[in-house]
Design an enzyme around this catalytic site. Structure first.
Site, PDB file in Angstrom:
ATOM      1  N   ASP A 313       0.870  -1.168   0.000  1.00 36.26           N
ATOM      2  CA  ASP A 313       0.000   0.000   0.000  1.00 36.26           C
ATOM      3  C   ASP A 313       0.908   1.220   0.000  1.00 36.26           C
ATOM      4  OD1 ASP A 313      -3.007  -0.633   0.297  1.00 36.26           O
ATOM      5  OD2 ASP A 313      -2.096  -1.990   1.746  1.00 36.26           O
ATOM      6  N   ASP A 314       0.313   2.381   0.043  1.00 36.28           N
ATOM      7  CA  ASP A 314       1.078   3.628   0.088  1.00 36.28           C
ATOM      8  C   ASP A 314       2.026   3.713  -1.115  1.00 36.28           C
ATOM      9  OD1 ASP A 314      -0.360   3.866   2.399  1.00 36.28           O
ATOM     10  OD2 ASP A 314       1.319   3.682   3.765  1.00 36.28           O
TER      11      ASP A 314
END
Length: 725
Positions: A313-314
């Site tokens: 993620d990110d």
């Protein structure tokens, strides 16, 4: 097992709470979170230590001294309509200026572009100029009443995840962290030096958890709080741009990526839209760079005897965990935050990683992603956790992961003892499910489901965001249902099947989505070879399920390219004078016994105007006042199903299961299936263990067909029942 496979977020200043919950939840690892530290008492305990680092925002002093090497992207100004022959456009109007500033370090006339969006033509450089004092572009010789925009390079002043965490958790005057771009050699050198020093100074760390690597998903914030989310795409490469990258791409390929290749008229490169060949080339170019430098970082971590995990993620853009190149990096583990089932499968199915870990929701934040109270007055985190867990659990019964854990700020749980008790239950339940998988996989129908999209296996189990962010995307909803069903799944691209054909072990292909989307396919359907390949596959006995506007590409005689197989087409407004067949509703029970009238009746599907059936051979099982919702058609040995749209629900999941078994001619579709659509089951053949789950907040009764007859169960809300057979 009452301990292990659990990662707990610790917090300095709350050592007693950290140790108490580590014991209660059976944690074997303690981690820090963004904005927290672990004290020496925690670091010197008997627990493994995960340390979270984000390389691109690790050295803010270096970032402030190298503002020209911060991460950048192209932005398109908001359109301005000319009222005369001169137009002035303030570039950052409506953008969040704490996130963006104009890049004035490079020649704007080399990288920027100005467009007359009314004609679609680019405005010559001689007709526009940039004024750094007013931060605006002035266009001369403009056409009155035409719309104009400017594509310009922006420097990002606040790393987006730090920005979100800062604002969500009200960190006040805490320093804003900036993200540097490792495309610059000086940045790479500083990152490696910082990482080397960090490894030396963190002897207690057993696992370095990279908060992804170098480039975040695209996330543009607006100045007005009511339009914070100007653009958000979890799979977009729009944040990977810099002058040095653009020049390297040109040197490697002999042609340029322009600002418009990224801006795309203001649509940018959304994963939901079919990608251009040029954009895919940029993705490959970026991916190779990320793999190369990530490997250098991971090798350094390994040299200190530490493991390296990456967060899916990110700043995961360019990492691409489903690309074969990903394996070259050498990560030891993959961590994915999950809200639901398909995200759990996204982590669990990865073929290139040893340890797979999911981060459960709710995060230990005061509020959720939409601002609703969680660990705050008015919040009910236990109920939130149970609702997330039931969706995760049904996916875990199909495909395991190795670990679970939480993220955020541990002290927030103190006023919620019922939440703490429930996490203890979840942890024990997870360990039990993992143990069952260790003895052998659950009963699964033979023959795979193939998901056909523009992206194929590169974006397995992902549709560019979480289900709550894009609840209208048919394929996301389909994947959520499928994540807990007893089928193996593979992801196919249009390009792959055009060249290599359809794998022999695929029994059913699903194509779902709006016309021109990456999920439906867009203009790939202009290729007659693609139509031929699928027609032959179906003729030879393959199954095909089309949802919403599958295979959509208007050729004049039809809108759905496979309408002759689906038995259904769509009138977009150009067939008003052409007659349509007046169908009757066909009882579902006539469809080879696979589909029940009860499932058809209980399902609720989106209405899709303009649909019509082609002839009397098409069986319409469900409609909405003359608008087709579910239809069946046969072609040679194959079976086709059309659905007007799809949204995840337990009722719709039950119907989807029956439609899949019908289209794929699966044997024994009732075996190890729960009679109650609000409950599900999984049978682990090696250990002869049946697991039955209640996916609702109410009591439920169900029967399960086993090889030795029917078994009855009474389940409490959200309960899991495990029975040896």
């Amino acid at each position: 097992m009452k301990k292990g496979d659990f990662t707990l977020p610790g917090e300095a200043g709350y050592e007693a709470l950290t140790m108490r919950l580590a014991e209660k939840w059976g944690a074997d690892v303690i981690r820090d979170s963004d904005g927290t530290k672990l004290s020496d008492d925690i670091l010197n305990s008997d627990y493994g230590i995960y340390s979270t680092i984000c390389l691109i925002r690790s050295d803010n002093e270096f970032a402030k001294q190298n503002m020209d090497k911060l991460q950048q992207n192209f932005l398109m100004s908001f359109p301005v309509t000319s009222t005369g022959d001169t137009v002035e456009i303030k570039l950052l109007d409506r953008y969040f200026t704490e996130q963006f500033m104009i890049n004035e370090n490079v020649n704007p006339y080399k990288y920027w572009q100005v467009f007359d969006r009314t004609t679609g033509y680019e405005v010559p450089i001689s007709n526009w100029s940039y004024d750094p004092d007013t931060k605006s572009v002035t266009i001369v010789e403009a056409d009155k009443w035409h719309k104009y925009t400017v594509n310009f390079l922006a420097i990002r002043l606040w790393e987006e995840i730090s920005m979100y965490n800062h604002i969500t958790n009200d960190w006040g005057d805490k320093e804003h962290l900036m993200a540097v771009d490792p495309r610059y050699p000086e940045v790479r050198e500083n990152i490696l030096k910082w990482l080397d020093d960090w490894c030396k100074s963190h002897p207690s760390t057993t696992v370095v958890r990279f908060t992804s690597m170098f480039y975040n998903f695209a996330w543009f914030w607006g100045a007005d709080e009511k339009e914070r989310g100007l653009y958000s795409d979890w799979g977009s490469y729009d944040f990977t741009v810099s002058p040095v990258a653009l020049e390297a791409f040109f040197k490697e390929n002999g042609y340029k990526m322009t600002s418009e290749d990224f801006v795309n008229g203001g649509l940018y490169n959304q994963t939901h839209n079919a990608p251009s060949d040029k954009y895919r080339k940029w993705m490959d170019f970026t991916h190779r760079f990320v793999v190369e430098f990530s490997k250098e970082c991971v090798d350094l971590v390994h040299s200190y005897g530490k493991k390296a995990y990456v967060f899916y993620d990110d700043s995961w853009i360019g990492v691409e965990p489903y690309s074969p190149e990903f394996a070259k990096i050498g990560f030891d583990g993959l961590i994915k935050c999950v809200f639901n089932g398909f995200e759990t499968r996204l982590c669990g199915e990865n073929p290139y990683i040893e340890t797979k870990e999911i981060r459960l929701h709710p995060y230990l934040f005061p509020t959720g992603l939409t601002g609703e109270p969680t660990f705050a007055p008015g919040g009910n985190p236990k109920l939130d956790a149970s609702r997330f867990w039931v969706n995760v659990r049904r996916a875990l019964l199909r495909k395991p992961v190795d670990r679970i854990g939480l993220g955020g700020y541990l002290h927030l749980v103190e006023p919620f003892p019922d939440f703490c008790d429930y996490i203890e239950e979840i942890a024990d339940e997870f360990r039990t499910i993992k143990e069952l998988h260790g003895a052998g996989k659950p009963y699964t129908h033979k023959g795979k489901i193939g998901i056909l999209t523009s992206w194929g296996s590169l974006r397995s189990w992902i549709c560019s965001g979480h289900l709550h962010e894009h609840p209208e995307i048919d394929l996301t909803n389909l994947l959520e249902s499928i994540s807990g069903l007893p089928f193996d799944v593979t992801f196919l691209s249009f390009a792959d099947i055009s060249v290599f054909g359809i794998p022999e072990d695929v029994k059913v292909i699903i194509n779902a989505g709006n016309a021109d989307s990456a999920w439906s396919g867009g203009d790939v359907w202009a290729n007659p070879m693609l139509v031929e390949t699928l027609t032959e596959y179906i003729a030879n006995g393959g199954g095909f399920i089309g949802v919403n506007e599958p295979t959509a590409y208007n050729t004049g005689d039809s809108y759905f390219r496979l309408s002759h197989l689906l038995g259904v087409d769509k009138d977009t407004g150009n067939r008003k004078c052409i007659g349509k067949y007046n169908y009757d509703i066909t009882p579902a029970g006539s469809a080879d016994g696979c589909i029940s009238d009860a499932s058809v009746k209980a399902a609720t599907l989106p209405k899709n105007d303009g649909l019509f059936v082609l002839n009397k051979d098409v069986k319409v099982l469900k409609d909405d006042n003359g608008s087709v919702e579910v239809a069946l058609n046969t072609f040679e040995k194959g079976r086709c199903v059309y659905m007007s749209g799809y949204r995840y629900s337990l009722e719709n999941t039950a119907l989807l299961y029956e439609l899949l078994t019908y289209a794929g001619r699966y044997e024994n579709p009732a075996l190890y299936r729960s009679s109650n659509p609000y409950t599900e089951c999984a049978y682990f053949e090696e250990s002869k263990t049946l697991v039955v789950i209640n996916n609702t907040e109410s009591d439920a009764q169900t029967e399960v067909n086993t090889a030795n007859g029917k078994l009855s169960f009474d389940l409490k809300p959200f309960e899991t029942v495990i029975k040896k057979l």
